[in-house]
Design a protein around this motif. Structure first.
Motif, mmCIF file in Angstrom:
data_model
loop_
_atom_site.group_PDB
_atom_site.id
_atom_site.type_symbol
_atom_site.label_atom_id
_atom_site.label_comp_id
_atom_site.label_asym_id
_atom_site.label_seq_id
_atom_site.Cartn_x
_atom_site.Cartn_y
_atom_site.Cartn_z
ATOM 1 N N VAL A 15 1.012 4.328 5.996
ATOM 2 C CA VAL A 15 0.655 3.189 5.336
ATOM 3 C C VAL A 15 0.619 2.758 3.800
ATOM 4 C CG1 VAL A 15 -1.118 2.611 7.355
ATOM 5 C CG2 VAL A 15 -1.253 3.427 5.601
ATOM 6 N N ILE A 16 0.963 1.753 3.624
ATOM 7 C CA ILE A 16 1.515 1.766 1.836
ATOM 8 C C ILE A 16 -0.405 1.344 1.322
ATOM 9 C CG2 ILE A 16 2.198 0.907 -0.096
ATOM 10 C CD1 ILE A 16 4.460 0.824 1.586
ATOM 11 N N THR A 17 -1.006 2.037 0.321
ATOM 12 C CA THR A 17 -2.367 1.607 0.391
ATOM 13 C C THR A 17 -2.286 1.316 -1.521
ATOM 14 O OG1 THR A 17 -2.903 3.488 -0.946
ATOM 15 C CG2 THR A 17 -3.390 3.016 1.764
ATOM 16 N N GLY A 18 -1.246 1.336 -2.381
ATOM 17 C CA GLY A 18 -1.534 1.472 -3.935
ATOM 18 C C GLY A 18 0.299 0.823 -4.401
ATOM 19 N N LEU A 19 0.302 -0.119 -5.261
ATOM 20 C CA LEU A 19 1.882 -0.254 -5.834
ATOM 21 C C LEU A 19 1.810 -0.007 -7.197
ATOM 22 C CD1 LEU A 19 2.433 -3.587 -3.776
ATOM 23 C CD2 LEU A 19 2.843 -1.154 -3.315
ATOM 24 N N ALA A 97 -4.109 1.785 -5.421
ATOM 25 C CA ALA A 97 -4.868 2.663 -4.200
ATOM 26 C C ALA A 97 -6.610 2.846 -3.995
ATOM 27 C CB ALA A 97 -3.970 3.673 -3.645
ATOM 28 N N GLY A 98 -7.309 2.733 -5.604
ATOM 29 C CA GLY A 98 -8.429 3.421 -5.433
ATOM 30 C C GLY A 98 -8.540 4.874 -4.968
ATOM 31 N N LEU A 99 -7.352 5.988 -5.105
ATOM 32 C CA LEU A 99 -7.475 7.525 -4.953
ATOM 33 C C LEU A 99 -7.019 7.909 -6.038
ATOM 34 C CD1 LEU A 99 -6.527 8.576 -2.286
ATOM 35 C CD2 LEU A 99 -4.637 9.181 -2.795
ATOM 36 N N ASP A 100 -8.332 8.644 -5.979
ATOM 37 C CA ASP A 100 -8.419 9.887 -7.201
ATOM 38 C C ASP A 100 -7.847 11.724 -6.302
ATOM 39 O OD1 ASP A 100 -8.771 11.724 -9.025
ATOM 40 O OD2 ASP A 100 -11.251 11.681 -9.234
ATOM 41 N N PRO A 101 -6.319 11.715 -6.504
ATOM 42 C CA PRO A 101 -6.125 12.980 -5.853
ATOM 43 C C PRO A 101 -7.243 13.786 -5.795
ATOM 44 C CG PRO A 101 -4.598 11.784 -7.569
ATOM 45 C CD PRO A 101 -5.825 11.607 -7.508
ATOM 46 N N MET A 247 1.531 6.400 -0.217
ATOM 47 C CA MET A 247 1.551 6.506 1.125
ATOM 48 C C MET A 247 0.482 7.102 1.763
ATOM 49 S SD MET A 247 5.187 7.389 3.343
ATOM 50 C CE MET A 247 5.724 5.261 2.516
ATOM 51 N N GLU A 248 -0.117 6.586 2.637
ATOM 52 C CA GLU A 248 -0.961 8.011 3.453
ATOM 53 C C GLU A 248 -1.009 7.633 5.185
ATOM 54 O OE1 GLU A 248 -5.338 7.010 1.874
ATOM 55 O OE2 GLU A 248 -4.709 5.685 0.073
ATOM 56 N N ARG A 249 -1.435 8.709 5.527
ATOM 57 C CA ARG A 249 -1.770 8.473 7.250
ATOM 58 C C ARG A 249 -2.318 7.737 6.728
ATOM 59 N NH1 ARG A 249 -4.423 13.121 8.305
ATOM 60 N NH2 ARG A 249 -3.696 12.776 10.374
ATOM 61 N N ALA A 250 -2.490 6.589 8.120
ATOM 62 C CA ALA A 250 -3.381 5.581 8.257
ATOM 63 C C ALA A 250 -4.613 6.012 8.517
ATOM 64 C CB ALA A 250 -2.957 5.062 9.988
ATOM 65 N N GLU A 251 -4.852 7.213 9.391
ATOM 66 C CA GLU A 251 -6.040 8.226 9.970
ATOM 67 C C GLU A 251 -6.867 8.452 8.239
ATOM 68 O OE1 GLU A 251 -7.344 11.249 12.798
ATOM 69 O OE2 GLU A 251 -6.661 11.961 10.827
ATOM 70 N N ALA A 255 -9.940 7.061 6.767
ATOM 71 C CA ALA A 255 -11.640 7.461 6.746
ATOM 72 C C ALA A 255 -12.227 6.779 5.088
ATOM 73 C CB ALA A 255 -11.308 8.585 6.906
ATOM 74 N N ARG A 256 -11.410 6.795 4.537
ATOM 75 C CA ARG A 256 -11.994 6.764 3.037
ATOM 76 C C ARG A 256 -12.248 4.521 3.025
ATOM 77 N NH1 ARG A 256 -8.655 4.798 -1.665
ATOM 78 N NH2 ARG A 256 -6.616 4.825 -1.179
ATOM 79 N N GLY A 257 -11.825 3.887 3.911
ATOM 80 C CA GLY A 257 -12.256 2.382 3.597
ATOM 81 C C GLY A 257 -10.692 2.283 2.836
ATOM 82 N N ALA A 258 -9.803 2.551 2.814
ATOM 83 C CA ALA A 258 -8.726 1.619 1.619
ATOM 84 C C ALA A 258 -8.246 1.011 2.114
ATOM 85 C CB ALA A 258 -7.939 2.898 1.516
ATOM 86 N N ARG A 259 -7.553 -0.319 1.146
ATOM 87 C CA ARG A 259 -7.171 -1.393 1.989
ATOM 88 C C ARG A 259 -5.812 -0.796 1.817
ATOM 89 N NH1 ARG A 259 -4.534 -3.917 -3.255
ATOM 90 N NH2 ARG A 259 -3.728 -2.728 -3.118
#
Length: 414
Positions: A15-19, A97-101, A247-251, A255-259
């Motif tokens: 799934v794609i969560t950030g652009l 994506a609201g994602l901090d690696p 791009m993330e695994r949907a699972e 789990a982190r509540g991503a859009r």
């Protein structure tokens, strides 16, 4: 809409969560999208250098980008404009994506990008120093700043991405190929990937390199220079920019509540046979393969983002492939790249971003400047103004010079 899976994404879906977007239509996703929906073209005279002596004098240049606003003083002298755009877009994609690696496992996130040109502007500057001043005046940064893989390398360093990485060099098809390779890494165990394509091939050297293809438009009127599927098509206008996506695994995203913006549901790549064989191009097989991979029937596709070469023979081949797959159904077809120019590996990645935004806002962006559609133009070509309509699935088509074909199916979230 037979043959299409509905409901929430499966745990192993990509799934794609950030652009993160940079294009002639604007810096940043929303600026680009607002201009695209309005049909505001970013194509105009080349301003980064004096192009008056070149047969191609128009391009889609990214407006208002000052690398010093986005990069440290240490990075500026060691990066090409292509990489500067890519680093800024990577920041925007992760923020979106609201994602901090740093919150992931050490090797949980990687980066796969595509490039067709590498750091042309940087390389030209250093070669000019070599010719005019001698080897002592060539910076050591030349050893990597020109290279096709430099965006992947610099992005991984900037964000501490120690997971799987790579680069794809397949021309305009590269943006889709990179996303597919990122999906492969997710299936192999990565939690997330930064992926896409970004280009900046408008320096004199970059422009001359593209002129050798014989496919660049030499018209000086921005509204008639790049007119795919038009009876007066005369080639394409080059551009710079592209898109990077998280791009993330949907699972993992769940789990982190991503859009979730959408699912990269299907993909296929083919290669055209040699012309002397008389065998048909491989584009139809790529499109059908992507539909099969997604488990989607043609009648479930709501819109096609076309490759739109702007060369009559290539436009005809694409129209015939779509006709063969969709059986005469006038599926909406659009080519918003008529507002940005063709961006090589950045183009398909930008089409993916635009398709996801079309799903979000229930609107198909227009194809500009097609005033006299060719007899074989797609019947559903969306011209001049955006078309409000629900978009649940989209087909992205891309071809790279030399015979590369790629197609991808995107599915809306939920």
């Amino acid at each position: 809409m037979s043959g299409q899976r509905h409901g929430a994404a499966a745990p192993d879906d990509a799934v794609i969560t950030g652009l993160g977007v940079a294009a002639a239509t604007g810096l940043g996703t929303e600026e680009h999208w607002n201009a695209t929906v309005k049909g505001a073209s970013g194509i105009g005279p080349i301003r980064r250098h004096d192009a008056s002596g070149y047969p191609c004098r128009l391009a889609g240049e990214v407006p208002g980008f000052d690398p010093a606003d986005h990069l440290s003083g240490r990075l500026l002298p060691q990066t090409d404009r292509m990489t500067q755009l890519a680093l800024a877009a990577s920041d925007w994609a992760l923020a979106d994506a609201g994602l901090d690696p740093a919150t992931l496992d050490e090797y949980g996130m990687g980066v796969v990008t595509a490039s067709a040109s590498g750091g042309f502007e940087f390389a030209q500057k250093e070669l000019q120093s070599l010719w005019s001043k001698g080897p002592r005046h060539v910076t050591a940064y030349q050893s990597f700043a020109w290279f096709y893989a430099v965006n992947s390398g610099q992005i991984s360093i900037r964000h501490g991405l120690r997971g799987p990485s790579g680069v794809l060099v397949t021309g305009q098809a590269g943006g889709l190929d990179a996303l597919a390779h990122a999906r492969r890494q997710l299936r192999a165990g990565a939690s997330a990937m930064l992926t896409g394509g970004m280009e900046a091939p408008l320096s004199p050297w970059g422009l001359v390199s593209q002129l050798t293809s014989g496919r660049l438009s030499t018209r000086d009127e921005p509204g008639r220079a790049y007119v795919p599927f038009d009876s007066a098509a005369c080639g394409h206008v080059p551009g710079e920019g592209g898109a990077l996506l998280v791009m993330e695994r949907a699972e993992a995203a769940r789990a982190r509540g991503a859009r979730v913006l959408g699912t990269f549901a299907g993909y296929c790549a083919t290669f055209d046979p040699a012309p002397e064989t008389g065998r048909p191009p491989g584009l139809r097989r790529a499109i059908q393969g992507a539909l099969d991979d997604a488990g989607t029937e043609p009648d479930a596709i709501d819109v096609v983002f076309a490759d739109a070469a702007g060369v009559r023979a290539l436009d005809t081949a694409e129209a015939e492939a779509l006709e063969a797959v969709f059986g005469g159904r006038p599926v909406p077809v659009t080519a918003p790249k008529t507002m940005t120019g063709r961006l090589a590996s950045g183009g398909a990645a930008l089409d993916v971003a635009s398709a996801l935004l079309a799903m979000r806002d229930a609107v198909v962006p227009p194809t500009l400047h097609v005033t006299t559609p060719a007899a074989d133009a797609p019947a559903g070509l969306v011209r001049d103004t955006a078309r409000p309509m629900p978009v649940r699935s989209a087909l992205i088509v891309a071809r790279g010079h030399g015979g590369f074909n790629a197609a991808a199916v995107l599915r809306a979230a939920g």
